[in-house]
Scaffold this motif. Structure first.
Motif: not given
Length: 94
Positions: A55-83
């Protein structure tokens, strides 16, 4: 909130995904589709918290990353939580 369709540059794919999610939503929620034209490729990371007891809450934490360089460098674009409440707590509407 609906994250961008990963790797899609077709706006109709994003719109279609949003329309399908709206039909499946209970209760209705606000959804916003966003796209970063400067960094069109990325991926989402999902971290699941199933809750501690029935009966507790289930949560899914989502982080979406952009790939910002051809070598695969990442940048956080957005974070949100589904519950939602777990269905094993005796308060299910089935």
């Amino acid at each position: 909130m609906t994250a961008p369709v990963a790797g899609s540059s077709d706006p109709s794919a994003i719109c279609s995904a949003n329309q399908q999610a709206k039909r499946q939503s209970d209760p209705p929620v606000l959804r916003v589709g966003v796209r970063d034209a400067e960094h069109p490729y990325g991926f989402a990371e999902f971290a699941v918290d199933p809750g501690r007891h029935p009966g507790d809450m289930t949560r899914i934490h989502v982080t979406y990353y952009n790939i910002i360089t051809p070598t695969g460098e990442l940048s956080v674009f957005e974070k949100f939580t589904l519950q939602r409440r777990r269905s094993d707590g005796g308060h299910s509407h089935h």
